[in-house]
Design an enzyme around this catalytic site. Sequence first.
Site, short mmCIF file in Angstrom:
data_model
loop_
_atom_site.label_atom_id
_atom_site.label_comp_id
_atom_site.label_asym_id
_atom_site.label_seq_id
_atom_site.Cartn_x
_atom_site.Cartn_y
_atom_site.Cartn_z
N ASP A 113 -79.34 19.89 26.55
CA ASP A 113 -80.72 19.86 27.01
C ASP A 113 -80.99 18.49 27.64
O ASP A 113 -80.16 17.59 27.60
CB ASP A 113 -81.69 20.18 25.87
CG ASP A 113 -81.63 19.17 24.73
OD1 ASP A 113 -81.08 18.08 24.92
OD2 ASP A 113 -82.16 19.49 23.66
N ASP A 121 -81.03 29.65 22.30
CA ASP A 121 -80.62 28.67 21.31
C ASP A 121 -81.76 28.49 20.33
O ASP A 121 -82.93 28.68 20.69
CB ASP A 121 -80.29 27.32 21.95
CG ASP A 121 -81.55 26.51 22.22
OD1 ASP A 121 -81.88 25.61 21.42
OD2 ASP A 121 -82.24 26.79 23.23
#
Length: 378
Positions: free
Chosen positions: A94, A268
């Site tokens: 990320d 996720d």
Amino acid sequence: MTSENFEFKLIATDGKARRGEITMPRGTVRTPAFMPVGTGGTVKAMYMDQVRDLGADIILGNTYHLMLRPSAERVAKLGGLHEFSRWQGPILTDSGGFQVMSLAQLRKLTEKGVTFRSHIDGRAYEMSPERSIEIQGLLDSDIQMQLDECVALPSTPKDIQRAMELSLRWAERCKVAFGDQPGKAMFGIVQGGDVADLRVRSAQALKAMDLKGYAVGGLAVGEPQDVMLEMLDITCPELPVEKPRYLMGVGTPDDILKSVARGIDMFDCVMPTRAGRHGLAFTRRGKVNLRNARHADDPRPLDEESPCPAARDYSRAYLHHLVKSGEALGGMLLTWNNLSYYQQLMQGIRDTIEAGRYTAFTEETQAAWTQGDIPVFA
């Protein structure tokens, strides 16, 4: 199967549900996919070999945490995040933006980026779109995310619009910084909170950038599930059919089933690992709270038919004892069980999309959850 380029292909559809594959130099990701969260270079309470053997094709690493400790530069000197953590498959990182907004101290947001102080030691840092991509490059991740601003919900439409427009400008800068990397991808992130027209504007602008994949961000941040699903109904039709779609930070098994039905390919969430460390098990019969005294004398395993030893070979009484005693093994076994269940769920999703019976699978799965000891939809 691997590819020297980043490629996505659809194998089957069932309604809006999609079965596909992402191929990259480090491996193939079967979609829909659930990515275990490896925040600081580790999936908490798990060996990487276990994670791989459960069926995970890809894991997630966190830019914010790794830049603070041990530092992206150190990871790069040690061979990159794959070598550092002993995970040889694909890794998605990320951007660090969400953690900056939620964890860092004394944040200051400008057009240039965000300056903040570490929640660990108070040290000052600066995160720009270019620096986020640089850090992810040092980590050598396979899929890198643009830096964005994620606002918590509820927020005012004015704040949501400002953050969405800033995120689009940052996406352009991230695209330039990322450049042309054939075996890797940078994903843009659709923002817009719970405002339908802002979601559409964000998706359309990102689509025009012709990125290799697209994420839907800013959901599962305080809004009810029906709002999240409404935003997916609005957003997914605006995204390219031929590119993967990733719903960030989601979620429960029920969230996953309903989001796949709307065209999402990747997920996720820290939920299965965090829940395991706190005594909560996910099973095909529903959620089981091992802290509950009702399990103290129960010789049954969590699931006698599970392929996972943690679910199949240990009694509920023993797991209850470990959890109540604060033994580390309790969290390890329940995390193992939970990640196994999530990967079994994803395999069932993939199989039934190919078989054209995804709706029936969803209904059967949800019906079985009622046998747990915690209300599924509470």
